[in-house]
Scaffold this motif. Structure first.
Motif, short mmCIF file in Angstrom:
data_model
loop_
_atom_site.label_atom_id
_atom_site.label_comp_id
_atom_site.label_asym_id
_atom_site.label_seq_id
_atom_site.Cartn_x
_atom_site.Cartn_y
_atom_site.Cartn_z
N ALA A 1 65.23 41.18 69.22
CA ALA A 1 66.54 40.69 68.78
C ALA A 1 67.61 41.78 68.83
CB ALA A 1 66.43 40.13 67.35
N GLY A 2 67.18 43.03 68.68
CA GLY A 2 68.14 44.12 68.76
C GLY A 2 68.24 44.98 67.51
N LYS A 3 67.22 44.90 66.65
CA LYS A 3 67.22 45.68 65.41
C LYS A 3 67.27 47.17 65.72
CE LYS A 3 63.30 43.75 64.08
NZ LYS A 3 63.14 42.86 65.25
N THR A 4 66.40 47.60 66.63
CA THR A 4 66.36 49.03 66.94
C THR A 4 67.63 49.46 67.68
OG1 THR A 4 63.96 48.98 67.03
CG2 THR A 4 65.02 50.84 68.09
N SER B 1 76.21 42.34 74.85
CA SER B 1 75.42 43.37 75.55
C SER B 1 74.78 44.28 74.50
CB SER B 1 76.31 44.22 76.46
OG SER B 1 77.19 45.01 75.68
N VAL B 2 73.76 44.99 74.94
CA VAL B 2 73.11 45.93 74.02
C VAL B 2 74.10 47.01 73.58
CG1 VAL B 2 72.08 47.30 75.91
CG2 VAL B 2 71.06 47.37 73.64
N GLY B 3 74.99 47.40 74.50
CA GLY B 3 75.98 48.42 74.17
C GLY B 3 76.93 47.96 73.07
N GLY C 1 65.15 39.93 62.25
CA GLY C 1 65.25 39.27 63.55
C GLY C 1 63.94 39.42 64.29
N GLU C 2 63.70 38.49 65.22
CA GLU C 2 62.47 38.50 65.99
C GLU C 2 62.37 39.77 66.84
OE1 GLU C 2 59.98 36.18 65.85
OE2 GLU C 2 61.19 35.59 64.13
N LEU C 3 61.20 39.99 67.43
CA LEU C 3 61.01 41.08 68.38
C LEU C 3 62.03 40.92 69.51
CD1 LEU C 3 57.14 41.37 68.91
CD2 LEU C 3 58.67 43.15 68.06
N GLY D 1 71.23 34.05 73.96
CA GLY D 1 71.34 34.07 75.41
C GLY D 1 70.71 35.37 75.86
N GLN D 2 70.49 35.55 77.14
CA GLN D 2 69.77 36.74 77.59
C GLN D 2 70.35 38.03 77.01
OE1 GLN D 2 68.78 36.83 81.75
NE2 GLN D 2 68.49 39.05 81.73
N ASP D 3 71.67 38.17 77.09
CA ASP D 3 72.31 39.38 76.58
C ASP D 3 73.20 39.09 75.37
OD1 ASP D 3 71.14 41.05 78.47
OD2 ASP D 3 72.71 40.60 79.94
N MET D 4 73.05 37.92 74.80
CA MET D 4 73.92 37.53 73.69
C MET D 4 73.14 37.50 72.38
SD MET D 4 76.76 35.63 75.35
CE MET D 4 76.80 34.07 74.52
N ARG D 5 73.78 38.02 71.37
CA ARG D 5 73.16 38.02 70.04
C ARG D 5 74.19 37.53 69.01
NH1 ARG D 5 69.87 38.92 73.33
NH2 ARG D 5 68.25 40.54 73.38
N ASP D 6 73.73 36.67 68.11
CA ASP D 6 74.52 36.32 66.94
C ASP D 6 74.13 37.29 65.84
OD1 ASP D 6 75.85 34.10 67.89
OD2 ASP D 6 74.21 32.73 67.35
N1 LIG Z 1 73.55 41.85 72.87
C1 LIG Z 1 72.41 42.56 72.76
N2 LIG Z 1 72.17 43.25 71.63
C2 LIG Z 1 71.02 43.95 71.48
N3 LIG Z 1 70.05 44.02 72.40
C3 LIG Z 1 70.23 43.36 73.54
C4 LIG Z 1 71.41 42.60 73.78
N4 LIG Z 1 71.32 42.05 75.02
C5 LIG Z 1 70.15 42.45 75.52
N5 LIG Z 1 69.47 43.25 74.65
C6 LIG Z 1 68.13 43.80 74.89
O1 LIG Z 1 67.26 43.30 73.89
C7 LIG Z 1 66.31 44.29 73.52
C8 LIG Z 1 66.43 44.60 72.04
O2 LIG Z 1 65.35 45.44 71.74
P1 LIG Z 1 65.17 46.15 70.34
O3 LIG Z 1 66.46 46.70 69.87
O4 LIG Z 1 64.02 47.08 70.48
O5 LIG Z 1 64.77 44.88 69.42
P2 LIG Z 1 63.97 44.82 68.05
O6 LIG Z 1 64.02 46.17 67.42
O7 LIG Z 1 64.69 43.79 67.26
O8 LIG Z 1 62.57 44.38 68.39
C9 LIG Z 1 66.61 45.51 74.37
O9 LIG Z 1 65.80 45.47 75.52
C10 LIG Z 1 68.07 45.33 74.74
O10 LIG Z 1 68.43 45.93 75.96
#
Ligand SMILES: Nc1ncnc2c1ncn2[C@@H]1O[C@H](COP(=O)(O)OP(=O)(O)O)[C@@H](O)[C@H]1O
Ligand SMILES: [Mg+2]
Length: 166
Positions: free
Chosen positions: A43-46, A14-16, A39-41, A136-141
């Motif tokens: 991916a969760g960098k921010t 999850s993002v959390g 990581g791609e757009l 996966g939708q909410d999964m990140r490696d």
């Molecule tokens: N496990 C996860 N870790 C990080 N983000 C996730 C995850 N699952 C879903 N998301 C979603 O993916 C998006 C990540 O966005 P962001 O952090 O702005 O990415 P980036 O900066 O890499 O472009 C958000 O919408 C977030 O809610």
């Protein structure tokens, strides 16, 4: 979930959770540390940086967004500044001179760089790299690698904090 001495790998669901690991790292940073995010757009960098900011004492609620157009955001943490760079729209690394890149690395604060792989030579090689991949939708490696002794120390501390938080 294997890890070698200079790399550390885990998954988030999850993002959390991603923010939570960022928060652990944010509590460990000292001025002069440099973190590259890859990581791609989406991916969760921010999201990771948002957690780091919280862990470094940036007031909750303070906006932490990709400085895609402004290139640099500065946040005030507990004891020092957090510099948040985004190289996505940077056309030439010489533009970094205009924002005082060397000053950002000089120990007044911690430097976090999204799209660090675009201009790796503009950054010190002893940096901690966080590579995020959507699995996966909410999964990140997430793969954490160290480029030198200072970042290796940080990696070991992060692994320790991660294991005791688990
Ligand atoms: N496990 C996860 N870790 C990080 N983000 C996730 C995850 N699952 C879903 N998301 C979603 O993916 C998006 C990540 O966005 P962001 O952090 O702005 O990415 P980036 O900066 O890499 O472009 C958000 O919408 C977030 O809610
Ligand atoms: Mg971003």
């Amino acid at each position: 979930m294997e890890s070698t001495e200079s790399t550390f790998r885990f998954g988030t669901g999850s993002v959390g959770e991603t923010e939570g690991v960022g928060e652990l790292l944010g509590g460990l940073l000292v001025p002069g540390d440099v973190i590259g995010l890859v990581g791609e757009l989406g991916a969760g960098k921010t999201a990771f940086v948002r957690g780091v900011a919280r862990g470094a004492g940036v007031p909750t609620g303070h906006p932490v967004n990709s400085p895609t157009f402004t290139i640099l955001n500065v946040y005030e943490g507990r004891e020092c500044l957090l510099f948040h760079l985004d190289l996505y729209r940077l056309d030439d690394p010489s533009e970094l001179e205009g924002i005082g890149m060397s000053e950002l690395q000089s120990g007044r604060g911690m430097l976090l760089v999204e799209w660090a792989d675009r201009y790796p030579d503009a950054l010190p090689s002893d940096r901690l790299t966080i590579t995020l991949r959507t699995s996966g939708q909410d999964m990140r490696d997430v793969l954490v690698t160290a480029g030198g002794p200072q970042s290796q120390e940080l990696l070991d501390e992060l692994r320790g904090a991660f294991e005791s938080a688990a």
